[in-house]
Design a protein around this motif. Structure first.
Motif, PDB file in Angstrom:
ATOM      1  N   GLY A 249       2.044  10.213   5.707  1.00 35.43           N
ATOM      2  CA  GLY A 249       1.726   8.811   5.933  1.00 35.43           C
ATOM      3  C   GLY A 249       2.258   8.262   7.236  1.00 35.43           C
ATOM      4  N   ASN A 250       2.496   6.963   7.239  1.00 35.46           N
ATOM      5  CA  ASN A 250       2.874   6.227   8.451  1.00 35.46           C
ATOM      6  C   ASN A 250       4.390   6.297   8.659  1.00 35.46           C
ATOM      7  OD1 ASN A 250       2.722   4.484  10.664  1.00 35.46           O
ATOM      8  ND2 ASN A 250       2.662   2.645   9.401  1.00 35.46           N
ATOM      9  N   PHE A 251       4.876   7.522   8.789  1.00 37.25           N
ATOM     10  CA  PHE A 251       6.322   7.766   8.861  1.00 37.25           C
ATOM     11  C   PHE A 251       6.684   8.676  10.027  1.00 37.25           C
ATOM     12  CE2 PHE A 251       5.826   6.609   4.376  1.00 37.25           C
ATOM     13  CZ  PHE A 251       6.951   5.844   4.120  1.00 37.25           C
ATOM     14  N   ALA A 252       5.875   8.693  11.083  1.00 38.91           N
ATOM     15  CA  ALA A 252       6.100   9.651  12.166  1.00 38.91           C
ATOM     16  C   ALA A 252       7.440   9.468  12.856  1.00 38.91           C
ATOM     17  CB  ALA A 252       4.966   9.556  13.186  1.00 38.91           C
ATOM     18  N   THR A 253       7.938   8.223  12.966  1.00 36.34           N
ATOM     19  CA  THR A 253       9.162   7.989  13.728  1.00 36.34           C
ATOM     20  C   THR A 253      10.431   8.090  12.897  1.00 36.34           C
ATOM     21  OG1 THR A 253       8.930   5.602  13.403  1.00 36.34           O
ATOM     22  CG2 THR A 253       7.987   6.533  15.426  1.00 36.34           C
ATOM     23  N   GLY A 352      16.298  -1.983  -0.825  1.00 41.20           N
ATOM     24  CA  GLY A 352      17.076  -2.642  -1.862  1.00 41.20           C
ATOM     25  C   GLY A 352      16.208  -3.333  -2.893  1.00 41.20           C
ATOM     26  N   PRO A 353      16.456  -4.612  -3.177  1.00 40.90           N
ATOM     27  CA  PRO A 353      15.739  -5.284  -4.260  1.00 40.90           C
ATOM     28  C   PRO A 353      14.245  -5.468  -3.991  1.00 40.90           C
ATOM     29  CG  PRO A 353      17.127  -6.827  -3.048  1.00 40.90           C
ATOM     30  CD  PRO A 353      17.511  -5.466  -2.584  1.00 40.90           C
ATOM     31  N   GLN A 354      13.825  -5.397  -2.726  1.00 48.62           N
ATOM     32  CA  GLN A 354      12.392  -5.539  -2.449  1.00 48.62           C
ATOM     33  C   GLN A 354      11.585  -4.340  -2.958  1.00 48.62           C
ATOM     34  OE1 GLN A 354      11.138  -7.082   1.354  1.00 48.62           O
ATOM     35  NE2 GLN A 354      13.040  -8.228   1.629  1.00 48.62           N
ATOM     36  N   ALA A 355      12.265  -3.235  -3.254  1.00 51.88           N
ATOM     37  CA  ALA A 355      11.563  -2.075  -3.819  1.00 51.88           C
ATOM     38  C   ALA A 355      10.907  -2.433  -5.151  1.00 51.88           C
ATOM     39  CB  ALA A 355      12.535  -0.917  -4.005  1.00 51.88           C
ATOM     40  N   ALA A 356      11.536  -3.311  -5.912  1.00 55.60           N
ATOM     41  CA  ALA A 356      10.958  -3.715  -7.196  1.00 55.60           C
ATOM     42  C   ALA A 356       9.641  -4.460  -6.985  1.00 55.60           C
ATOM     43  CB  ALA A 356      11.951  -4.593  -7.957  1.00 55.60           C
ATOM     44  N   ILE A 357       9.537  -5.211  -5.905  1.00 57.94           N
ATOM     45  CA  ILE A 357       8.307  -5.944  -5.616  1.00 57.94           C
ATOM     46  C   ILE A 357       7.211  -4.986  -5.189  1.00 57.94           C
ATOM     47  CG2 ILE A 357       7.267  -7.701  -4.135  1.00 57.94           C
ATOM     48  CD1 ILE A 357      10.033  -9.038  -4.060  1.00 57.94           C
ATOM     49  N   CYS A 358       7.564  -4.034  -4.341  1.00 55.45           N
ATOM     50  CA  CYS A 358       6.599  -3.012  -3.934  1.00 55.45           C
ATOM     51  C   CYS A 358       6.064  -2.261  -5.152  1.00 55.45           C
ATOM     52  CB  CYS A 358       7.264  -2.047  -2.954  1.00 55.45           C
ATOM     53  SG  CYS A 358       6.203  -0.699  -2.375  1.00 55.45           S
ATOM     54  N   ASP A 359       6.956  -1.851  -6.018  1.00 56.86           N
ATOM     55  CA  ASP A 359       6.543  -1.118  -7.224  1.00 56.86           C
ATOM     56  C   ASP A 359       5.670  -1.984  -8.126  1.00 56.86           C
ATOM     57  OD1 ASP A 359       8.090   0.969  -6.282  1.00 56.86           O
ATOM     58  OD2 ASP A 359       9.770   0.583  -7.650  1.00 56.86           O
ATOM     59  N   SER A 380       6.227  -5.129   7.667  1.00 53.02           N
ATOM     60  CA  SER A 380       6.615  -4.182   8.713  1.00 53.02           C
ATOM     61  C   SER A 380       7.542  -3.098   8.198  1.00 53.02           C
ATOM     62  CB  SER A 380       7.292  -4.946   9.862  1.00 53.02           C
ATOM     63  OG  SER A 380       6.404  -5.883  10.434  1.00 53.02           O
ATOM     64  N   SER A 381       8.373  -3.423   7.210  1.00 55.86           N
ATOM     65  CA  SER A 381       9.330  -2.422   6.726  1.00 55.86           C
ATOM     66  C   SER A 381       8.723  -1.522   5.660  1.00 55.86           C
ATOM     67  CB  SER A 381      10.588  -3.112   6.196  1.00 55.86           C
ATOM     68  OG  SER A 381      10.264  -4.002   5.139  1.00 55.86           O
ATOM     69  N   TRP A 382       8.038  -2.125   4.644  1.00 59.91           N
ATOM     70  CA  TRP A 382       7.538  -1.268   3.560  1.00 59.91           C
ATOM     71  C   TRP A 382       6.061  -1.467   3.234  1.00 59.91           C
ATOM     72  CZ3 TRP A 382       5.868  -4.262  -0.521  1.00 59.91           C
ATOM     73  CH2 TRP A 382       6.473  -5.504  -0.712  1.00 59.91           C
ATOM     74  N   ARG A 385       3.869   1.012   4.917  1.00 58.31           N
ATOM     75  CA  ARG A 385       4.245   2.414   4.750  1.00 58.31           C
ATOM     76  C   ARG A 385       4.317   2.850   3.280  1.00 58.31           C
ATOM     77  NH1 ARG A 385       6.790   0.309   9.057  1.00 58.31           N
ATOM     78  NH2 ARG A 385       6.674   1.512  10.982  1.00 58.31           N
ATOM     79  N   LEU A 386       5.101   2.114   2.501  1.00 60.76           N
ATOM     80  CA  LEU A 386       5.461   2.583   1.161  1.00 60.76           C
ATOM     81  C   LEU A 386       4.443   2.201   0.101  1.00 60.76           C
ATOM     82  CD1 LEU A 386       7.807   4.067  -0.266  1.00 60.76           C
ATOM     83  CD2 LEU A 386       8.849   1.836  -0.682  1.00 60.76           C
ATOM     84  N   LEU A 387       3.723   1.132   0.326  1.00 60.99           N
ATOM     85  CA  LEU A 387       2.754   0.635  -0.645  1.00 60.99           C
ATOM     86  C   LEU A 387       1.463   1.437  -0.479  1.00 60.99           C
ATOM     87  CD1 LEU A 387       2.261  -1.556  -2.797  1.00 60.99           C
ATOM     88  CD2 LEU A 387       1.497  -3.051  -0.957  1.00 60.99           C
ATOM     89  N   ASP A 388       1.223   2.392  -1.377  1.00 58.89           N
ATOM     90  CA  ASP A 388       0.138   3.354  -1.206  1.00 58.89           C
ATOM     91  C   ASP A 388      -1.225   2.687  -1.036  1.00 58.89           C
ATOM     92  OD1 ASP A 388       1.719   5.566  -1.290  1.00 58.89           O
ATOM     93  OD2 ASP A 388       1.195   6.181  -3.330  1.00 58.89           O
ATOM     94  N   MET A 389      -2.005   3.218  -0.083  1.00 61.44           N
ATOM     95  CA  MET A 389      -3.398   2.825   0.128  1.00 61.44           C
ATOM     96  C   MET A 389      -4.297   4.005  -0.234  1.00 61.44           C
ATOM     97  SD  MET A 389      -3.400  -0.292   1.243  1.00 61.44           S
ATOM     98  CE  MET A 389      -2.025  -1.380   1.621  1.00 61.44           C
ATOM     99  N   TYR A 390      -5.381   3.710  -0.909  1.00 60.39           N
ATOM    100  CA  TYR A 390      -6.286   4.761  -1.352  1.00 60.39           C
ATOM    101  C   TYR A 390      -7.636   4.719  -0.642  1.00 60.39           C
ATOM    102  CZ  TYR A 390      -2.851   4.467  -5.121  1.00 60.39           C
ATOM    103  OH  TYR A 390      -1.682   4.410  -5.833  1.00 60.39           O
ATOM    104  N   ASP A 391      -7.881   3.658   0.110  1.00 58.30           N
ATOM    105  CA  ASP A 391      -9.154   3.483   0.807  1.00 58.30           C
ATOM    106  C   ASP A 391      -8.863   2.618   2.033  1.00 58.30           C
ATOM    107  OD1 ASP A 391     -11.709   2.285   1.626  1.00 58.30           O
ATOM    108  OD2 ASP A 391     -12.531   3.022  -0.260  1.00 58.30           O
ATOM    109  N   PRO A 392      -9.358   2.994   3.214  1.00 56.69           N
ATOM    110  CA  PRO A 392      -9.061   2.182   4.407  1.00 56.69           C
ATOM    111  C   PRO A 392      -9.584   0.759   4.319  1.00 56.69           C
ATOM    112  CG  PRO A 392     -10.690   3.895   4.895  1.00 56.69           C
ATOM    113  CD  PRO A 392     -10.144   4.193   3.549  1.00 56.69           C
ATOM    114  N   ARG A 393     -10.587   0.500   3.504  1.00 57.52           N
ATOM    115  CA  ARG A 393     -11.109  -0.864   3.361  1.00 57.52           C
ATOM    116  C   ARG A 393     -10.145  -1.766   2.607  1.00 57.52           C
ATOM    117  NH1 ARG A 393     -16.697   0.811   0.699  1.00 57.52           N
ATOM    118  NH2 ARG A 393     -15.150   2.087  -0.401  1.00 57.52           N
TER     119      ARG A 393
END
Length: 541
Positions: A249-253, A352-359, A380-382, A385-393
């Motif tokens: 994914g979007n983790f090259a750096t 940290g606690p924002q992971a619960a929101i992403c999930d 910009s942080s998650w 990157r972390l929130l999975d996308m399954y379709d570019p649209r």
């Protein structure tokens, strides 16, 4: 064919293009167009011209087609310019139609109401195509030329200015067939040399940018044949569903992403322009054995050397490369899977606690749902990157990096895809740029959950100043009482102030058949483990 007004002609052309919804602001200089669209299609009266273009942009992205915005002349067209820059930067297809003063006064400099100096020149600077409607028998041709330019890959915005007297007049029009532009094709020798390099790869890595989203089947086939790792730019997310085991994914750096690139023996990049924020201001090192595919000839070798530069459409070039593909060497697939798990686990822990929101967002959304994002710390942080996308649209965000565009984009995407929920991730600072669009949200009532992350200002820049300066400048802002604001706009309101609130609150909002404003109280929720700062360089003495 004859039409009573330019508005009637516009409706006919929009129907040809498959557009059923138009975003804009009514004016004395576009009234015939707005009246016809509102009568025959759906006209969405946004509160600012920039939002009209953002919404049209996202409408096109979410449907994989063209969006349309109507604005007034002069100041109205100028207000749209910033969002046209976004569409130009992202290569997204927008038909922007703006009014113009009466033909008799055009260019006279008399100070006619709404007149501006060289409006066409301004539009040309921020659009892929710009033209003036010169007569009542040319309007259909100009509109179709603009649409063709916007849709031709790589896409972009096309602007048409239309004198108001010509809008009111009867039109004559002859429909034209849409002719596809010729697509460049790499030579056989170029392709064979690149194919030989690909065949030799023991540790291949593929980097997919926005151009790869038009070659999803071919990219998936190449991944299966090679066992390569797939890195993406933000624009390339979802080209292959991000729950695929080879998608890093979007983790090259990240440290693990850099190590993977350092160990790769062949890199194939597809339709990515290597933006500064995705390459650590171009400090990211890439393998020397580099095959680059791009439809934009100027992009080839512009940022990183590409000994094998293939100018062409991604789908066609990948089809021709596929016969050369060979499986990766022993252990590479396991290495790729380990990196994929590592970068996600590390980021999940760091926020940290924002992971619960992403999930909670991912758990509440069906597989097909739009996630629109403004430029803010959670995005910009998650969110990017972390929130999975399954379709570019489903992946809607301001690629040019400007704040304040997220809600307008979310409204456009939600109206483009009414059968699926849309989530917007915005910060309090960015939302304030176009706060009036809350009224558009209340009026149109799309199935949209607006998550407002409230930290009382511009958190990204605050973190930069706290790290590099002894004082803050311009980053601490007054924030409204979002519960009262939602009530004033007639919007349902929910609040997240603790980790345990995330799942039930987001679940309730997403399940609603209309809009909901959800405030994320970051002071109550608690900080990330490490304050987020953007990947930009600050000179030091």
């Amino acid at each position: 064919m004859r039409y009573d007004t330019g508005g009637d002609l516009l409706v006919a052309v929009l129907r040809e293009l498959g557009i059923d919804t138009v975003f804009g602001i009514v004016s004395v200089h576009n009234l015939p167009l707005v009246e016809a669209v509102d009568r025959e299609l759906r006209f969405v009266p946004v509160r600012h011209e920039a939002s009209a273009v953002n919404a049209a942009d996202a409408y096109g992205r979410a449907r994989g087609t063209l969006g349309c915005a109507l604005t007034s002349t002069g100041t109205g067209a100028g207000n749209a310019a910033g969002s046209l820059i976004e569409a130009l930067a992202s290569g997204t297809s927008v038909l922007h139609i703006t009014g113009q003063v009466e033909s008799e006064f055009l260019g006279s400099g008399r100070g006619f109401i709404h007149e501006t100096k060289d409006q066409l020149g301004m539009l040309a600077a921020v659009s892929k195509y710009a033209a003036t409607v010169p007569s009542t028998d040319a309007a259909g041709r100009v509109l179709r030329e603009a649409a063709r330019a916007a849709l031709t890959a790589p896409g972009g915005p096309a602007s048409v200015e239309w004198p108001v007297d010509l809008q009111y007049a009867a039109q004559t029009d002859a429909a034209e067939e849409f002719t596809e532009a010729a697509v460049p094709v790499p030579g056989d020798d170029e392709l064979a040399a690149a194919g030989a390099l690909l065949a030799s790869a023991e540790r291949p890595v593929i980097w997919a940018g926005g151009g790869a989203t038009r070659a999803r089947t071919q990219l998936a086939d190449l991944l299966a044949a090679t066992g390569a790792a797939l890195l993406t730019s933000n624009s390339g997310r979802g080209a292959v569903p991000e729950d695929h085991p080879q998608v890093v994914g979007n983790f090259a750096t990240t440290p693990a992403g850099r190590a993977l690139l350092a160990d790769a023996d062949v890199l194939l990049t597809i339709g990515t322009h290597f933006r500064s924020n995705e390459t650590a201001d171009y400090g990211l090192e890439l393998p020397a054995a580099h095959i680059q595919i791009d439809l934009d000839a100027d992009a080839l070798g512009r940022v990183y050397a590409a000994p094998h530069a293939l100018h062409g459409d991604a789908a066609g070039v990948l089809e021709r490369l596929l016969p050369y593909a060979q499986p990766a060497g022993p252990g590479w697939s396991a290495r790729v899977a380990a990196v994929r798990d590592e970068v996600r686990a590390t980021l999940h822990d760091n926020i940290g606690p924002q992971a619960a929101i992403c999930d909670a967002i991912r758990a509440a959304l069906p597989r097909e749902a739009v996630v629109a994002r403004d430029v803010t710390i959670p995005s910009s942080s998650w969110g990017n990157r972390l929130l999975d996308m399954y379709d570019p649209r489903d992946n809607v965000f301001p690629r040019g990096g400007g704040i304040g565009q997220g809600l307008g984009m979310g409204i456009g995407a939600a109206l483009a895809r009414p059968d699926a929920p849309t989530v917007v991730i915005a910060g309090d600072g960015g939302l304030a740029v176009h706060l009036g669009e809350l009224l558009t949200l209340a009026q149109e009532r799309p199935r949209l959950t607006l998550l407002v992350f409230n930290d009382g200002g511009y958190g990204v820049l605050r973190n930069m100043q706290d790290r590099h300066s002894d004082r803050r400048s311009g980053v601490d802002l007054a924030t409204p009482d979002f519960e009262l604001l939602a009530r004033a706009c007639g919007l349902p309101y929910l609040r997240i102030a603790a980790v345990e609130h995330a799942e039930p609150v987001i679940g309730e909002a997403v399940a609603s058949d209309g809009p909901t404003l959800v405030e994320v109280d970051l002071a109550a929720l608690g900080p990330m483990k490490n304050p987020f700062t953007p990947p930009v360089k600050i000179p030091t003495a």
